[in-house]
Design a protein around this motif. Structure first.
Motif, mmCIF file in Angstrom:
data_model
loop_
_atom_site.group_PDB
_atom_site.id
_atom_site.type_symbol
_atom_site.label_atom_id
_atom_site.label_comp_id
_atom_site.label_asym_id
_atom_site.label_seq_id
_atom_site.Cartn_x
_atom_site.Cartn_y
_atom_site.Cartn_z
ATOM 1 N N GLU A 73 0.830 -1.207 0.000
ATOM 2 C CA GLU A 73 0.000 0.000 0.000
ATOM 3 C C GLU A 73 0.860 1.251 0.000
ATOM 4 N N VAL A 74 1.963 1.216 0.752
ATOM 5 C CA VAL A 74 2.868 2.368 0.812
ATOM 6 C C VAL A 74 3.503 2.590 -0.556
ATOM 7 N N LYS A 76 2.210 1.824 -3.423
ATOM 8 C CA LYS A 76 1.160 2.391 -4.279
ATOM 9 C C LYS A 76 0.999 3.894 -4.029
ATOM 10 N N GLU A 77 1.015 4.305 -2.765
ATOM 11 C CA GLU A 77 0.868 5.729 -2.437
ATOM 12 C C GLU A 77 2.065 6.529 -2.948
ATOM 13 N N ALA A 80 1.666 7.048 -6.559
ATOM 14 C CA ALA A 80 0.639 8.056 -6.846
ATOM 15 C C ALA A 80 1.159 9.467 -6.578
ATOM 16 N N ILE A 81 1.951 9.611 -5.540
ATOM 17 C CA ILE A 81 2.469 10.934 -5.169
ATOM 18 C C ILE A 81 3.559 11.385 -6.127
ATOM 19 N N LEU A 112 0.024 15.019 1.876
ATOM 20 C CA LEU A 112 0.813 13.867 1.434
ATOM 21 C C LEU A 112 1.226 13.006 2.617
ATOM 22 N N GLN A 115 -1.666 10.918 3.583
ATOM 23 C CA GLN A 115 -1.861 9.810 2.641
ATOM 24 C C GLN A 115 -0.915 8.658 2.965
ATOM 25 N N LEU A 116 0.353 8.985 3.215
ATOM 26 C CA LEU A 116 1.332 7.944 3.523
ATOM 27 C C LEU A 116 0.990 7.239 4.829
ATOM 28 N N LYS A 118 -1.973 6.961 6.190
ATOM 29 C CA LYS A 118 -3.177 6.166 5.981
ATOM 30 C C LYS A 118 -2.823 4.818 5.349
ATOM 31 N N ALA A 119 -1.798 4.810 4.498
ATOM 32 C CA ALA A 119 -1.354 3.565 3.851
ATOM 33 C C ALA A 119 -0.553 2.686 4.808
#
Length: 126
Positions: A73-74, A76-77, A80-81, A112, A115-116, A118-119
């Motif tokens: 997940e990290v 993927k984030e 995306a970033i 940001l 987001q990180l 949350k992952a």
């Protein structure tokens, strides 16, 4: 006043080692640190300079400090970033602590970072 000028002249001629020894002697004699003495001495002379406002930081760096349990997940984030490829994002995540994005505003950096986190990663704003 002449005595003070002589003292200033004598102090100007000290080597760094002699000045350090003088600072230790003054600290032990009067119980003050050299940093406090310098701040007090500079206060009246540099009053206008000391009152200058401290410039607020406008650009921040989002740092990935730890990956956590959800590595995929990290990654993927981070992709995306940063718009990095899969391998580059994986290398960045595995190389933590690393900068994910630099030169961002505080608001964007906080977003940001959230987001990180949350992952599942740990992040900070510098």
């Amino acid at each position: 006043m002449a005595n003070l000028e002589k003292i200033v002249d004598d102090l100007s001629g000290l080597t760094i080692l002699e000045a350090a020894e003088l600072a230790k002697l003054l600290e032990s004699k009067w119980g003050v640190s050299a940093a406090a003495a310098v701040a007090v001495a500079a206060g009246p002379a540099g009053g206008a300079a000391a009152a200058a406002p401290v410039e607020e930081q406008t650009e921040f760096t989002v740092m990935l400090t730890a990956v956590g349990d959800k590595k995929i997940e990290v990654i993927k984030e981070v992709r995306a970033i940063t718009a990095l490829g899969l391998k580059e994002a994986k290398d960045l995540v595995e190389g933590a602590p690393k900068a994910v994005k630099e030169g961002v505003t505080k608001e964007e950096g906080e977003k940001l970072k959230a987001q990180l986190e949350k992952a599942g990663a740990k992040a900070e704003l510098k």
